[in-house]
Scaffold this motif. Structure first.
Motif, mmCIF file in Angstrom:
data_model
loop_
_atom_site.group_PDB
_atom_site.id
_atom_site.type_symbol
_atom_site.label_atom_id
_atom_site.label_comp_id
_atom_site.label_asym_id
_atom_site.label_seq_id
_atom_site.Cartn_x
_atom_site.Cartn_y
_atom_site.Cartn_z
ATOM 1 N N UNK A 236 0.788 -1.328 -0.150
ATOM 2 C CA UNK A 236 0.014 -0.139 0.090
ATOM 3 C C UNK A 236 0.846 1.430 -0.057
ATOM 4 N N UNK A 237 2.051 1.213 0.400
ATOM 5 C CA UNK A 237 2.912 2.290 0.403
ATOM 6 C C UNK A 237 4.284 1.930 -0.294
ATOM 7 N N UNK A 238 4.424 2.338 -1.521
ATOM 8 C CA UNK A 238 5.578 1.716 -2.542
ATOM 9 C C UNK A 238 6.914 2.189 -1.913
ATOM 10 N N UNK A 239 7.157 3.209 -1.198
ATOM 11 C CA UNK A 239 8.536 3.566 -0.809
ATOM 12 C C UNK A 239 8.841 2.671 0.353
ATOM 13 N N UNK A 240 7.866 2.457 1.435
ATOM 14 C CA UNK A 240 8.077 1.557 2.466
ATOM 15 C C UNK A 240 8.445 0.106 1.935
ATOM 16 N N UNK A 241 7.650 -0.350 0.811
ATOM 17 C CA UNK A 241 8.069 -1.621 0.214
ATOM 18 C C UNK A 241 9.398 -1.787 -0.233
ATOM 19 N N UNK A 242 10.151 -0.545 -0.962
ATOM 20 C CA UNK A 242 11.138 -0.505 -1.538
ATOM 21 C C UNK A 242 12.171 -0.672 -0.385
ATOM 22 N N UNK B 245 5.212 -11.649 2.957
ATOM 23 C CA UNK B 245 5.367 -10.844 4.288
ATOM 24 C C UNK B 245 4.916 -9.329 4.219
ATOM 25 N N UNK B 246 5.010 -8.865 5.108
ATOM 26 C CA UNK B 246 4.397 -7.292 5.200
ATOM 27 C C UNK B 246 5.313 -6.544 4.729
ATOM 28 N N UNK B 247 4.985 -5.361 4.180
ATOM 29 C CA UNK B 247 5.863 -4.227 3.689
ATOM 30 C C UNK B 247 6.619 -3.682 4.699
ATOM 31 N N UNK B 248 5.990 -3.694 5.986
ATOM 32 C CA UNK B 248 6.652 -2.807 6.953
ATOM 33 C C UNK B 248 7.460 -3.622 7.745
ATOM 34 N N UNK B 249 8.183 -4.715 7.023
ATOM 35 C CA UNK B 249 9.415 -5.559 7.862
ATOM 36 C C UNK B 249 10.762 -4.935 7.473
ATOM 37 N N UNK C 160 0.106 -4.249 -6.096
ATOM 38 C CA UNK C 160 -0.055 -2.741 -5.742
ATOM 39 C C UNK C 160 -1.621 -2.420 -5.434
ATOM 40 N N UNK C 161 -1.515 -2.319 -4.264
ATOM 41 C CA UNK C 161 -2.842 -1.954 -3.608
ATOM 42 C C UNK C 161 -2.870 -0.255 -3.190
ATOM 43 N N UNK C 162 -1.811 0.268 -3.907
ATOM 44 C CA UNK C 162 -1.426 1.741 -2.959
ATOM 45 C C UNK C 162 -2.253 2.787 -3.716
ATOM 46 N N UNK C 163 -2.804 2.618 -4.731
ATOM 47 C CA UNK C 163 -4.038 3.461 -5.173
ATOM 48 C C UNK C 163 -5.291 3.262 -4.981
ATOM 49 N N UNK C 164 -5.591 1.724 -5.310
ATOM 50 C CA UNK C 164 -6.889 1.325 -5.016
ATOM 51 C C UNK C 164 -6.643 -0.227 -4.425
ATOM 52 N N UNK C 165 -7.557 -0.798 -3.933
ATOM 53 C CA UNK C 165 -7.551 -2.276 -3.269
ATOM 54 C C UNK C 165 -7.842 -3.062 -4.533
ATOM 55 N N UNK C 166 -6.591 -3.637 -5.174
ATOM 56 C CA UNK C 166 -6.908 -4.775 -6.525
ATOM 57 C C UNK C 166 -7.067 -6.000 -5.815
#
Length: 264
Positions: free
Chosen positions: A26-32, A82-86, A54-60
């Motif tokens: 949901x947050x591309x920068x955090x994912x990177x 995994x979560x994007x916030x690890x 990519x669910x950042x703009x809308x929930x796909x």
């Protein structure tokens, strides 16, 4: 007729990658930032693939549908969901591989493992770090469990797990995978693999809805039932009194009741 269109499947085909690292974002920068931490920890691009939705703009895609897409698409021997916030900033790839090798020697039928979970009521275990150098460790690992936390999961591709088609949302999908693993004859484990999870979880208002859905589904799936095949009839039940329900008199009563229902 020419049969050159036939394709022979070998008994064991080699995976294309060592790891498939899969994330709903949901947050591309955090994912990177997460991806960078994997690469620094030894998960190189030469033998690892990174897949994301990519669910950042809308929930796909919700978690259940998305994870099934990952599991079908992934070409790694091990699939990390995994979560994007690890951040993989504590233990490394070598540490993970040592833990997986230990687990394989202990139980060749393991299918899924993670860094936190539960082995039963009031038996929650974890090996994980949080911001500000907070490290939480409880349990003797590796430990067989009935449920896992979703922040970091390692799934054997060869186990061919999947989430339930009749569940949805973003909670309890790891528990669903553990239940599927047990049904298929596999096991689930917590291992001592340390990483940083930047949040303590989010049991929002949708969690209770997911909990009710999962309970309803498995209460129905694990119900006592008679199975009639073309050549046999038998009772499936986990009840200790199944010998009573499976006796010929009980079977006769069930058959009579089914006959009455057909005529109603």
């Amino acid at each position: 007729m020419e049969y050159d269109f036939l394709q022979k499947i070998e008994a064991a085909e080699s995976p294309v990658f060592s790891y498939s690292i899969c994330t709903l974002t949901t947050r591309i920068e955090e994912y990177r930032e997460m991806v960078d931490s994997f690469i620094r920890a030894g998960f190189g691009r030469e033998d690892c693939e990174f897949l994301y939705i990519d669910n950042s703009a809308q929930n796909h895609s919700d978690a259940y549908t998305g994870i099934n897409r990952f599991l079908a698409r992934a070409k790694g021997e091990y699939i990390i969901v995994c979560h994007q916030d690890i951040l993989i900033d504590k233990d490394t790839r070598n540490d993970l591989e040592n833990k997986l090798s230990e687990l394989q020697q202990l139980d060749q039928r393991w299918a899924i493992c993670g860094n936190a979970g539960a082995a039963g009521p009031n038996h929650i275990v974890y090996h994980i770090s949080y911001p500000d150098n907070v490290f939480k460790d409880k349990g003797k690992f590796p430990l067989k469990v009935t449920a896992l936390d979703e922040n970091f999961l390692v799934i054997k591709k060869s186990a061919m797990l999947a989430t339930s088609a009749d569940l949805s949302g973003f909670h309890l999908y790891a528990t669903d995978l553990c239940l599927h693993a047990e049904i298929r004859g596999f096991s689930s484990w917590v291992i001592a693999f340390n990483l940083t999870h930047k949040s303590y979880g989010n049991a929002d208002h949708t969690f209770e809805q997911s909990r009710r859905q999962l309970i309803k589904k498995y209460n129905h799936a694990f119900r006592n039932r008679w199975i009639q095949t073309p050549s046999a009839v038998f009772l499936l039940s986990g009840a200790k009194l199944r010998w009573f329900y499976a006796n010929p008199l009980a079977l006769f009563a069930v058959r009579m009741w089914n006959g009455i229902k057909k005529r109603l």
